[in-house]
Design a protein around this motif. Structure first.
Motif, PDB file in Angstrom:
ATOM      1  N   LEU A  85      51.604  41.006  32.329  1.00  0.00           N
ATOM      2  CA  LEU A  85      50.594  40.967  33.384  1.00  0.00           C
ATOM      3  C   LEU A  85      49.495  39.999  32.970  1.00  0.00           C
ATOM      4  O   LEU A  85      48.896  40.142  31.893  1.00  0.00           O
ATOM      5  N   ARG A  86      49.232  39.029  33.815  1.00  0.00           N
ATOM      6  CA  ARG A  86      48.212  38.028  33.517  1.00  0.00           C
ATOM      7  C   ARG A  86      47.395  37.773  34.789  1.00  0.00           C
ATOM      8  O   ARG A  86      47.601  36.787  35.488  1.00  0.00           O
ATOM      9  N   PRO A  87      46.482  38.699  35.136  1.00  0.00           N
ATOM     10  CA  PRO A  87      45.653  38.489  36.327  1.00  0.00           C
ATOM     11  C   PRO A  87      44.816  37.225  36.178  1.00  0.00           C
ATOM     12  O   PRO A  87      44.324  36.922  35.091  1.00  0.00           O
ATOM     13  N   LEU A  88      44.653  36.494  37.285  1.00  0.00           N
ATOM     14  CA  LEU A  88      44.016  35.184  37.247  1.00  0.00           C
ATOM     15  C   LEU A  88      42.943  35.067  38.323  1.00  0.00           C
ATOM     16  O   LEU A  88      42.774  35.942  39.170  1.00  0.00           O
ATOM     17  N   ALA A  89      42.222  33.968  38.276  1.00  0.00           N
ATOM     18  CA  ALA A  89      41.216  33.640  39.296  1.00  0.00           C
ATOM     19  C   ALA A  89      41.079  32.134  39.328  1.00  0.00           C
ATOM     20  O   ALA A  89      41.433  31.452  38.366  1.00  0.00           O
ATOM     21  N   ASP A  90      40.538  31.600  40.421  1.00  0.00           N
ATOM     22  CA  ASP A  90      40.376  30.149  40.512  1.00  0.00           C
ATOM     23  C   ASP A  90      38.917  29.738  40.633  1.00  0.00           C
ATOM     24  O   ASP A  90      38.620  28.638  41.057  1.00  0.00           O
ATOM     25  N   GLY A  91      38.013  30.614  40.233  1.00  0.00           N
ATOM     26  CA  GLY A  91      36.582  30.331  40.327  1.00  0.00           C
ATOM     27  C   GLY A  91      35.887  31.264  41.279  1.00  0.00           C
ATOM     28  O   GLY A  91      34.680  31.479  41.184  1.00  0.00           O
ATOM     29  N   GLY A  92      36.643  31.847  42.225  1.00  0.00           N
ATOM     30  CA  GLY A  92      36.075  32.762  43.203  1.00  0.00           C
ATOM     31  C   GLY A  92      36.015  34.183  42.671  1.00  0.00           C
ATOM     32  O   GLY A  92      35.900  34.411  41.462  1.00  0.00           O
ATOM     33  N   PRO A  93      36.074  35.184  43.554  1.00  0.00           N
ATOM     34  CA  PRO A  93      35.965  36.575  43.131  1.00  0.00           C
ATOM     35  C   PRO A  93      36.958  36.935  42.037  1.00  0.00           C
ATOM     36  O   PRO A  93      38.133  36.580  42.105  1.00  0.00           O
TER      37      PRO A  93
END
Length: 375
Positions: free
Chosen positions: A38-46
């Motif tokens: 499991l590798r939850p990610l984000a792109d700068g937003g929430p």
């Protein structure tokens, strides 16, 4: 099979961590022998700060800041190895304002400035600001005011908060006081500040602005762009990312911020490439897999990384409006919609985690070599 689960948040319903857990739960129910990462990610937003804290550790700093309409909200910035990571959505996010209460011409980025000021006062001299998911279209004027550079009218009176008031901006009074501070903006979009691809035209309707409001914001941001150019000696209106987070990108660019892909930054800092190297199948997702997803956002970064290794990449999203050919061009093998699986958007949102788990269970039947085997 080695399955990498690397989603973004599902806007307004699931954090990236919750989405990853839901996919894993459903997948295990069908294919318990598979090895899941499991590798939850984000792109700068929430979710930007949460994801980086999970991956990097560091020290979270909690404080109350001004929210998009002025009322205080709780926010966290992360200090790690001399760098402050700030998530603008925690201070001016659209999720902070219930739909009936949204006032897109008045929403402000003042809280982002509060976070930056707190980081600077704590001694940090390198700051990364994640952009995305904002309720505001104020060109970063609220942020600048919080840092000491206040937009004023011809009489020297401070303007009301929000982008709608910027048509009356004559100049900035004061200075932001960020000498010696290195700024980076982690942007989830490449839009300029103005025009048909700009902050007002593209994003303000999503924040509740009608056509008249969009036109008013466009005129106001045009004036604001002139003020920024005069004040800081560079015209940033057409630069990539200037329109991000309702023009907050323009304010940061005027301060000399360097632009970095939010998805690329998170990919690098979380060690996504190493996780891809160890995978046989990749699953990513977000709330809406649409044309914006193909413009440098997280799904593109994950899918391209998978394609580089010849790995199939699947998208599980709240809604899917990208055609198979367009998705395939960025490395997505197949995409699946929660709304289609549940029968409607409303049904999917009523139990987002449960619906996502059920969808993942069904997808595992089609993709896992070990579907139905005992662990």
């Amino acid at each position: 099979m080695r399955v990498l689960i690397a989603p973004d948040c599902f806007g307004g319903t699931l954090t990236a961590s919750e989405a990853a857990a839901a996919v894993a739960s459903g997948w295990r129910g069908t294919a318990p022998a598979d090895r899941l990462t499991l590798r939850p990610l984000a792109d700068g937003g929430p979710g930007f700060v949460e994801v980086l804290h999970t991956a990097l550790g560091g020290t979270p700093h909690r404080l109350a800041v001004r929210g998009p309409l002025g009322a205080e909200v709780d926010a966290v910035w992360l200090e790690q190895d001399g760098t402050a990571y700030i998530e603008s959505a925690q201070a001016c996010g659209l999720h902070l304002v219930p739909a009936p209460e949204r006032r897109p011409l008045e929403a402000s980025t003042a809280g982002v400035g509060d976070l930056i000021r707190h980081a600077v006062d704590s001694g940090v001299r390198r700051i990364v600001v994640g952009l995305g998911g904002s309720a505001s279209t104020d060109g970063g004027s609220g942020m600048l005011a919080a840092l000491g550079a206040v937009a004023v009218d011809d009489d020297g009176e401070p303007l009301s908060p929000g982008g709608g008031a910027l048509a009356g901006c004559a100049r900035l009074s004061g200075a932001p006081g960020l000498s010696g501070v290195e700024l980076t903006m982690a942007s989830d979009v490449t839009n300029p500040l103005l025009g048909i691809h700009g902050a007002a035209t593209v994003f303000a309707p999503q924040k509740g602005a009608d056509e008249a409001g969009v036109q008013r914001l466009e005129r106001a941001l045009t004036v604001w762009a002139d003020v920024l150019a005069t004040t800081f000696g560079q015209d940033v209106r057409a630069e990539s990312g200037a329109g991000a987070a309702g023009g907050l990108g323009a304010g940061l660019l005027a301060l000399g911020a360097r632009v970095e892909s939010g998805a690329g930054l998170v990919r690098r800092l979380t060690g996504l490439d190493a996780a891809l190297d160890a995978a046989d199948l990749v699953i990513t997702g977000e709330g809406s897999f649409d044309w914006q997803s193909l413009r440098g956002k997280l799904i593109t970064a994950v899918a391209e990384g998978a394609a580089e290794r010849g790995l199939p990449c699947l998208v599980l999203a709240g809604q899917v409006s990208v055609g198979r050919r367009e998705a395939g061009a960025v490395g997505v093998e197949s995409s699946y919609s929660l709304a289609d699986h549940a029968g409607s958007v409303q049904a999917a949102m009523a139990d987002a985690a449960g619906t996502l788990a059920a969808l993942a269970a069904d997808v595992a039947r089609a993709w896992s070599d070990s579907a139905g085997q005992a662990s």
